[in-house]
Each structure stands twice: as structure tokens, then as C-alpha cells.
Design a protein around this motif. Structure first.
Motif, PDB file in Angstrom:
ATOM      1  N   LYS A  40       0.834  -1.201   0.000  1.00  0.00           N
ATOM      2  CA  LYS A  40       0.000   0.000   0.000  1.00  0.00           C
ATOM      3  C   LYS A  40       0.867   1.248   0.000  1.00  0.00           C
ATOM      4  O   LYS A  40       0.597   2.210  -0.737  1.00  0.00           O
ATOM      5  CB  LYS A  40      -0.920  -0.015   1.215  1.00  0.00           C
ATOM      6  CG  LYS A  40      -1.890   1.155   1.250  1.00  0.00           C
ATOM      7  CD  LYS A  40      -2.796   1.078   2.462  1.00  0.00           C
ATOM      8  CE  LYS A  40      -3.751   2.267   2.503  1.00  0.00           C
ATOM      9  NZ  LYS A  40      -4.627   2.199   3.717  1.00  0.00           N
ATOM     10  N   GLN A  41       1.934   1.235   0.840  1.00  0.00           N
ATOM     11  CA  GLN A  41       2.843   2.379   0.878  1.00  0.00           C
ATOM     12  C   GLN A  41       3.536   2.561  -0.466  1.00  0.00           C
ATOM     13  O   GLN A  41       3.661   3.690  -0.968  1.00  0.00           O
ATOM     14  CB  GLN A  41       3.874   2.179   1.986  1.00  0.00           C
ATOM     15  CG  GLN A  41       3.287   2.267   3.394  1.00  0.00           C
ATOM     16  CD  GLN A  41       4.308   1.974   4.465  1.00  0.00           C
ATOM     17  OE1 GLN A  41       5.430   1.559   4.165  1.00  0.00           O
ATOM     18  NE2 GLN A  41       3.946   2.174   5.723  1.00  0.00           N
ATOM     19  N   LYS A  42       3.994   1.425  -1.066  1.00  0.00           N
ATOM     20  CA  LYS A  42       4.636   1.514  -2.383  1.00  0.00           C
ATOM     21  C   LYS A  42       3.649   2.034  -3.422  1.00  0.00           C
ATOM     22  O   LYS A  42       4.023   2.818  -4.294  1.00  0.00           O
ATOM     23  CB  LYS A  42       5.177   0.143  -2.792  1.00  0.00           C
ATOM     24  CG  LYS A  42       6.377  -0.312  -1.974  1.00  0.00           C
ATOM     25  CD  LYS A  42       6.880  -1.663  -2.451  1.00  0.00           C
ATOM     26  CE  LYS A  42       8.102  -2.102  -1.656  1.00  0.00           C
ATOM     27  NZ  LYS A  42       8.603  -3.440  -2.087  1.00  0.00           N
ATOM     28  N   LEU A  43       2.392   1.566  -3.325  1.00  0.00           N
ATOM     29  CA  LEU A  43       1.370   2.034  -4.264  1.00  0.00           C
ATOM     30  C   LEU A  43       1.127   3.526  -4.087  1.00  0.00           C
ATOM     31  O   LEU A  43       0.967   4.256  -5.090  1.00  0.00           O
ATOM     32  CB  LEU A  43       0.073   1.250  -4.046  1.00  0.00           C
ATOM     33  CG  LEU A  43      -1.098   1.627  -4.959  1.00  0.00           C
ATOM     34  CD1 LEU A  43      -0.721   1.366  -6.417  1.00  0.00           C
ATOM     35  CD2 LEU A  43      -2.346   0.835  -4.594  1.00  0.00           C
ATOM     36  N   GLU A  44       1.095   3.986  -2.836  1.00  0.00           N
ATOM     37  CA  GLU A  44       0.908   5.415  -2.585  1.00  0.00           C
ATOM     38  C   GLU A  44       2.067   6.220  -3.157  1.00  0.00           C
ATOM     39  O   GLU A  44       1.863   7.269  -3.775  1.00  0.00           O
ATOM     40  CB  GLU A  44       0.771   5.661  -1.084  1.00  0.00           C
ATOM     41  CG  GLU A  44      -0.529   5.135  -0.491  1.00  0.00           C
ATOM     42  CD  GLU A  44      -0.581   5.296   1.015  1.00  0.00           C
ATOM     43  OE1 GLU A  44       0.463   5.695   1.597  1.00  0.00           O
ATOM     44  OE2 GLU A  44      -1.653   5.044   1.611  1.00  0.00           O
ATOM     45  N   VAL A  45       3.307   5.710  -2.949  1.00  0.00           N
ATOM     46  CA  VAL A  45       4.481   6.392  -3.510  1.00  0.00           C
ATOM     47  C   VAL A  45       4.408   6.391  -5.029  1.00  0.00           C
ATOM     48  O   VAL A  45       4.672   7.418  -5.683  1.00  0.00           O
ATOM     49  CB  VAL A  45       5.777   5.710  -3.024  1.00  0.00           C
ATOM     50  CG1 VAL A  45       6.991   6.300  -3.740  1.00  0.00           C
ATOM     51  CG2 VAL A  45       5.932   5.888  -1.521  1.00  0.00           C
ATOM     52  N   LEU A  46       4.041   5.215  -5.602  1.00  0.00           N
ATOM     53  CA  LEU A  46       3.941   5.113  -7.058  1.00  0.00           C
ATOM     54  C   LEU A  46       2.862   6.047  -7.591  1.00  0.00           C
ATOM     55  O   LEU A  46       3.054   6.715  -8.624  1.00  0.00           O
ATOM     56  CB  LEU A  46       3.640   3.666  -7.447  1.00  0.00           C
ATOM     57  CG  LEU A  46       3.529   3.367  -8.950  1.00  0.00           C
ATOM     58  CD1 LEU A  46       4.843   3.699  -9.642  1.00  0.00           C
ATOM     59  CD2 LEU A  46       3.144   1.918  -9.181  1.00  0.00           C
ATOM     60  N   THR A  47       1.726   6.097  -6.878  1.00  0.00           N
ATOM     61  CA  THR A  47       0.644   6.990  -7.301  1.00  0.00           C
ATOM     62  C   THR A  47       1.096   8.451  -7.246  1.00  0.00           C
ATOM     63  O   THR A  47       0.797   9.241  -8.157  1.00  0.00           O
ATOM     64  CB  THR A  47      -0.577   6.790  -6.380  1.00  0.00           C
ATOM     65  OG1 THR A  47      -0.986   5.415  -6.440  1.00  0.00           O
ATOM     66  CG2 THR A  47      -1.728   7.671  -6.839  1.00  0.00           C
ATOM     67  N   ALA A  48       1.823   8.800  -6.174  1.00  0.00           N
ATOM     68  CA  ALA A  48       2.339  10.170  -6.056  1.00  0.00           C
ATOM     69  C   ALA A  48       3.332  10.466  -7.182  1.00  0.00           C
ATOM     70  O   ALA A  48       3.301  11.555  -7.776  1.00  0.00           O
ATOM     71  CB  ALA A  48       3.009  10.367  -4.694  1.00  0.00           C
ATOM     72  N   ASN A  49       4.200   9.487  -7.494  1.00  0.00           N
ATOM     73  CA  ASN A  49       5.165   9.678  -8.578  1.00  0.00           C
ATOM     74  C   ASN A  49       4.450   9.837  -9.915  1.00  0.00           C
ATOM     75  O   ASN A  49       4.841  10.672 -10.744  1.00  0.00           O
ATOM     76  CB  ASN A  49       6.132   8.498  -8.641  1.00  0.00           C
ATOM     77  CG  ASN A  49       7.079   8.469  -7.458  1.00  0.00           C
ATOM     78  OD1 ASN A  49       7.316   9.505  -6.820  1.00  0.00           O
ATOM     79  ND2 ASN A  49       7.612   7.311  -7.142  1.00  0.00           N
TER      80      ASN A  49
END
Length: 226
Positions: free
Chosen positions: A95-104
Motif C-alpha cells: 500500500k505504501q509503495k502504491l501510494e508512492v507510485l501513485t504520487a510519482n
């Protein structure tokens, strides 16, 4: 009298003895019965105790088996709990990686939108510049007899006509390109102009390209009249 007394005494002794034997016999029989009853009671108690012990042994075995089952169940529950905690941790990490990816991705979208707008603005500016250049080229061609061609090596070839009154169709030309330093570099003039290097330095300093073209045309014209 003595004989009678002796006979009475003897009779009394016999009666006492008979009673004693009878009493001892009854007591012995009672003891034997009591012993047999005691043996039977002991035997019955032993059998009951044996059955009770066997039942308790089965209860102990069942209790131990139940404890083992509970231990196995607890181990399975702990294993499932550990797996669940590990799965939750993996989900949180993803979820954290997805949030970072979404932000990127959002940053990339915004950056792309900015670059797209910049490119659009540059394209609009280039279109306006090309329109002005085309107007200038048309003006140069109509009034100065100038034609601009793109040739090999990313060069532009400038061709002047209407210079020689006797032969207005004769071309006077030179080539121009931008060097690695993004500076104007002139070459291949025909006929050759000695002053072309001087004109090149002037246009690098002033960036006044219209004046540069006018000076080149004047130089070609002076060559014809001289």
C-alpha cells in the motif's frame, strides 16, 4: 454329703465345660464367617478399585490427548496468526509503495502537463516565427530576389538574383549553418567574397541577420559594378 457335693461340683464343671466348648465353637464359626465375608469384601473392593483405576487411567489418557490436541490447535492458531501478521505487513508495504507510485505518477502527469504546455507554447511561438520568416522570405524573394534552400549538412543556402542588370537571373549565393557553439558560420560563397568573414563576425556580435543579408547583397552588387 461329701459325695453329693462332689457329684454336684463335677456336674457343674461338666456344664461349664460344655458351655465353653459351645461358646468357642460358635465364636470360631463366627470368625470363619467374618473372615470369609472380609475376604469377599476385600475382593469386591479390589475389583471395584481395579475398575476405577482403569477408568482413571483412561481419563488421564483422554486428558493428555486433549492437551496434545489443544497444543496442536494453539500451534496452528499461532502459525495462522503469524501468517496473517506477515500478510498484513506485506499489504501495508504494498500500500505504501502504491501510494508512492501513485504520487510519482501524479508528479509525472503534472510534469508532463507542464512540458506539454511548454511544448505547445514553443510550437505556437515557432509557428508564429515561421510565419514571420516566411513573410520575410517572401519579401526577400520579391524585393531582393533572395531564395533560401535547405541543403546537406543542415545548412541553409541563400541565393540572390536580380543583381547583375545584364543577367538578372545569374545567382549569387553563400551557405550558412550553426556550429557547435551555436554561432553563425558562413561558407561556400559564389562568387567568393573576401569580406564575408568580417560580415560573419558582425552578425555574431549583433545578431542582426537582416543587416547581414543586406551587407552581403551590397557586396555582391559592388562586385558586379566593379
Amino acid at each position: 454329703m461329701i459325695e453329693d457335693e462332689l457329684a454336684l461340683f463335677d456336674k457343674s464343671i461338666n456344664e461349664f465345660w460344655n458351655k465353653f466348648k459351645s461358646t468357642v465353637s460358635d465364636t470360631s464359626c463366627g470368625m470363619v464367617g467374618l473372615r470369609d465375608t472380609y475376604k469377599d469384601s476385600i475382593k469386591a473392593c479390589g475389583e471395584k478399585l481395579s475398575v476405577k483405576l482403569k477408568e482413571e487411567e483412561r481419563m488421564v489418557e483422554m486428558f493428555l490427548e486433549y492437551q496434545n490436541q489443544i497444543c496442536r490447535q494453539n500451534n496452528l492458531i499461532q502459525e495462522k496468526k503469524d501468517n496473517l501478521l506477515r500478510l498484513i505487513a506485506e499489504i501495508k508495504d504494498k500500500k505504501q509503495k502504491l501510494e508512492v507510485l501513485t504520487a510519482n505518477i501524479q508528479d509525472l502527469k503534472e510534469e508532463y502537463a507542464k512540458k506539454k504546455e511548454t511544448i505547445s507554447a514553443a510550437n505556437r511561438a515557432n509557428e508564429e516565427r515561421l510565419k514571420r520568416l516566411q513573410k520575410s522570405a517572401d519579401l526577400y524573394k520579391d524585393r531582393l530576389g533572395l531564395e533560401i534552400r535547405k541543403i546537406y549538412g543542415d545548412k541553409l543556402q541563400f541565393i540572390f538574383t536580380n543583381i547583375d542588370p545584364k543577367h538578372p537571373e545569374n545567382p549569387f549565393m553563400f551557405s550558412l549553418h550553426l556550429n557547435e557553439a551555436k554561432e553563425y558560420e558562413v561558407s561556400d560563397s559564389a562568387p567568393h567574397l573576401e569580406c564575408l568573414a568580417e560580415f560573419q563576425e558582425n552578425v555574431r556580435k549583433t545578431n542582426n541577420f537582416s543587416a547581414f543579408l543586406a551587407n552581403v547583397r551590397k557586396a555582391f552588387t559592388a562586385m558586379v559594378y566593379n
